[in-house]
Enzyme design. Structure first.
Site, PDB file in Angstrom:
ATOM      1  N   SER A 594       2.009  11.438  -7.106  1.00 38.42           N
ATOM      2  CA  SER A 594       1.188  11.340  -6.009  1.00 38.42           C
ATOM      3  C   SER A 594       0.151  12.642  -5.901  1.00 38.42           C
ATOM      4  CB  SER A 594       1.904  11.464  -4.814  1.00 38.42           C
ATOM      5  OG  SER A 594       1.189  11.329  -3.624  1.00 38.42           O
ATOM      6  N   ASP A 669       1.601  -0.189  -3.986  1.00 34.38           N
ATOM      7  CA  ASP A 669       1.368   1.061  -3.206  1.00 34.38           C
ATOM      8  C   ASP A 669       0.392   1.019  -1.926  1.00 34.38           C
ATOM      9  OD1 ASP A 669       0.841   3.580  -2.772  1.00 34.38           O
ATOM     10  OD2 ASP A 669       0.839   4.476  -4.863  1.00 34.38           O
ATOM     11  N   HIS A 701       4.643   3.275  -3.283  1.00 30.99           N
ATOM     12  CA  HIS A 701       4.196   4.637  -3.854  1.00 30.99           C
ATOM     13  C   HIS A 701       5.169   5.409  -4.747  1.00 30.99           C
ATOM     14  CE1 HIS A 701       1.446   7.997  -4.051  1.00 30.99           C
ATOM     15  NE2 HIS A 701       2.386   8.791  -3.431  1.00 30.99           N
TER      16      HIS A 701
END
Length: 725
Positions: A594, A669, A701
């Site tokens: 991320s 995602d 995600h």
């Protein structure tokens, strides 16, 4: 730099007896096979000096009290609860695998539970004294966000994008009937769950009105996600407002249960604003709402008439040259309807302030540089309020008590480490679970006045006899500004040999609202970090400026300039590593997910002579492609900050890639959309740069569940292939 503490978990005198973690244990074992002994789901029984918790098989709710010298007894069993459910709902079937883990005490005798039958889901009020079900609501199993009124007469829930209310007779009333899926009512996903939003419906104190979010995202562009699981792949559209583009429009609606009428709070223009800190006043006459502009630098705390929707007054305003980030509802004092607690970092650290409903700040309740991490409760007399806050430069979590009248703060837990305490209703006893780099877990009842502790659980080292974890130490490194101390974690390779040089895996996140280095058993690390160390790597992590738990100025250095100060601090960590004789400076790799994926690619490109291998999961590659709420808070709009966006854009720097890079993304995602990594891969192709790419077709995600074993093995294999050769 200086060493903070050392953790030596070398449990045998001969290293050849070491049994390394398997990849399965490194992925799933931290909270299963290697979880330290604990008091499971421990809670104070309201208005008593008794605690409750689950037995080791999760089959019974147990209790201990001060009156019986903290000896254990059974309060109610799973089988007893199941028998009562079958009697109450004979048309359904129940096969409880465990006593409900997420129970709550409504009062000293009433438990609130959620259970699932074969046909329906239920919320149940259970009287433990008489062992009877006193109230229950049944829902379709797909019903979402169930919210029960405090008097137990109504239950609000979501059917897709619409709200339903069920009463005690079982009658269900539709509150909203929007046929356009772009109108979403009562959802906790409003403003993409930024600003601390975790619910979308609020019952009034008198339980006669329901306040809810109404989100209109019809004007937000559709973003396609591809479902590959069908014979012919299908497009699944989501609403994704990208930075600088049209955002959702949100209002707050008050629905009167008796009349069926609804009014909208007049929160005004512009429509693209954020409605936060939503709070009923204790009398149910007014609603308090923080109205934050889209620029996120100006908050108005407004008071609205719940009957008319009219603005009564603005209590106070909060402005910043960077951003204002309201994260918590107001907390009214139980015995003073005109006073409430407000949490803000306006003076540098997120702390408590006492206000009245005229908007006057009565008292600052902050203490030193402590950041409030969790507000607990008031004592019965409402003389004090308790909270968990930081200590030891953010490494520790401690319990604090603050006197509401004088503002005097007392730190109630003092042993360095991570404390997870709760306090009895009268404010006299603490149920404290405590861990540190040298303490697996210790649970005790502490008498606040006498300081006497009754230890209930003292966990043994959960790794003893199973595996030998490598040596770990917490270190302090000075940031790139030359003055700010940063917390770091260094894990030595297993079977460390003097004079040998080892490859390095730097694990990075680096962004706001995350802290990777803490004073707990593993130093905040995951077992995967130790797995890599057992396989011959130095594993290093640094919480750079911009990360969590160190105050406003520590975090806000990232504003309009994502990645820059973070990378500068990470390079100070690299300087620290290179000063170690056992580190091979030519074999340094980096891994992150991320924001950490963004940091990984940024370091691989901007520091390409240092980082030879990288694994970037779910990376933001161009902040143009990220959503409004988070992205614009830290970067403003692209049209307002083109230079900042350009510096943070890794796509435009793809030609700078020298080392081996693996990019991983989830095809579903909806947080960091796959377009980020696809555009980066395309740029690498155009620049003639070889790059590796792996897609998890069904994951969003993050890669969760058993598939995470596959992910961790892939990461480990990639480092072995390119950094050990």
């Amino acid at each position: 730099m200086k060493k903070i503490s050392l953790l030596f978990l070398l449990l045998g005198s001969v290293t050849f007896a070491q049994k390394n973690l398997t990849i399965e244990e490194a992925t799933l074992g931290q909270y299963q096979a290697f979880a330290p002994k604990n008091l499971v789901a421990g809670k104070w029984r309201k208005d008593t000096k008794a605690i409750t918790y689950l037995d080791s098989r999760y089959s019974s709710l147990l209790t201990k009290s001060q009156d019986n010298q903290w000896t254990e007894s059974v309060l109610v069993t799973k089988d007893e609860l199941q028998a009562l459910l079958k009697k109450k709902f004979p048309s359904d079937e129940f096969n409880l695998r465990m006593f409900p883990y997420t129970y709550e005490w409504k009062d000293k005798n009433t438990l609130l539970l959620e259970v699932t039958g074969k046909n329906l889901a239920y919320t149940v009020a259970f009287d433990v004294a008489n062992k009877t079900i006193t109230d229950a609501f049944a829902f379709p199993q797909e019903a979402a966000n169930q919210s029960i009124s405090t008097d137990g007469n109504y239950a609000a829930w979501l059917e897709k994008n619409n709200i339903r209310i069920t009463d005690k007779t079982g009658k269900t009333t539709p509150v909203t009937q929007d046929t356009d899926a772009g109108i979403v009512n009562g959802s906790d996903y409003t403003h993409r769950q930024e600003f601390g939003i975790d619910k979308g419906m609020w019952w009034s104190p008198k339980n006669d009105k329901l306040l809810y979010y109404r989100k209109d995202e019809t004007m937000v562009k559709n973003y396609p996600l591809i479902d590959f699981g069908q014979r012919m792949a299908e497009v699944k559209d989501i609403k994704y407002p990208m930075a600088g583009m049209k955002s959702e429009e949100v209002t707050l609606v008050v629905y009167d249960v008796k009349t069926g009428k609804a009014i909208t709070l007049k929160t005004g223009e512009p429509k693209e604003q954020f409605l936060t800190t939503v709070t009923w006043d204790p009398n149910g006459k007014y609603v308090y709402t923080g109205v934050l502009n889209r620029e996120q630098n100006h908050l108005k705390m407004n008071k609205y008439d719940a009957a008319t929707g009219e603005l009564v007054k603005t209590l106070f305003e909060e402005k910043a040259t960077t951003y204002v980030e309201p994260l918590h509802d107001l907390t009214f004092l139980p015995n003073r309807d005109s006073e409430f607690l407000y949490r803000t970092e306006k003076d540098g650290y997120e702390q408590l302030y006492l206000y009245n409903t005229d908007g006057k700040q009565l008292r600052k309740l902050g203490y030193n540089e402590v950041v409030v991490k969790k507000l607990l409760d008031f004592d019965t007399a409402v003389k004090n309020v308790f909270y968990i806050g930081t200590a030891n430069n953010g490494l520790d979590r401690q319990l604090y008590k603050v006197d509401l009248k004088s503002g005097k703060t007392t730190q109630l837990t003092t042993v360095s480490g991570t404390h997870a305490p709760t306090v009895s209703s009268d404010g006299e006893l603490i149920l404290d679970a405590y861990t540190s780099t040298t303490t697996p877990n210790e649970v005790a009842i502490i008498d606040i006045k006498s300081k006497k502790a009754t230890v209930l659980v003292k966990a043994d080292n959960p790794y003893a006899g199973k595996t030998v974890l490598p040596k770990m130490e917490l270190v302090t490194i000075t940031a790139a500004d030359g003055k700010t101390p940063l917390n770091g974690r260094l894990i030595y390779p297993a079977n460390y040999e003097e004079g040998k040089k080892y490859p390095v895996m730097v694990y990075v996140y680096g962004g706001p609202h995350a802290q990777l280095v803490t004073n707990n058993l593993l130093g905040g690390a995951t077992l995967f970090d130790y797995y890599m160390a057992q396989n011959g790597y130095v594993v290093f992590t640094l919480d750079n400026r911009g990360s969590d738990a160190r105050g406003r100025d520590f975090e806000h250095v990232i504003h309009r300039n994502l990645g820059q100060n973070e990378m500068a601090d990470q390079m100070k960590g690299i300087d620290f590593l290179k000063s170690k004789s056992f580190v091979n400076p030519d074999k340094i790799g980096v891994y992150g997910w991320s924001f950490g994926g963004f940091m990984t690619i940024s370091l691989m490109l901007n520091q390409n002579d240092t980082f030879k291998v990288g694994v970037a999961g779910g990376p933001v590659c161009d902040w143009d492609y990220y959503e409004v709420m988070y992205g614009e808070r830290y970067m403003d709009m692209p049209q307002e900050n083109p230079e900042g966006y350009k510096k943070a854009n890794v796509i435009e720097k793809a030609a700078q890639l020298k080392g081996d890079l693996l990019v991983i993304h989830g095809a579903q995602d909806n947080v960091v959309v796959q377009q980020n990594s696809m555009e980066f891969i395309e740029a690498c192709i155009k620049a003639g740069k070889q790059v590796d790419y792996f897609l998890y077709p069904t994951h969003e995600h993050n890669v969760r569940g058993k598939d995470r074993v596959h992910l961790n093995q892939k990461i480990a294999n990639y480092f072995d292939l390119h950094l050990k050769k």
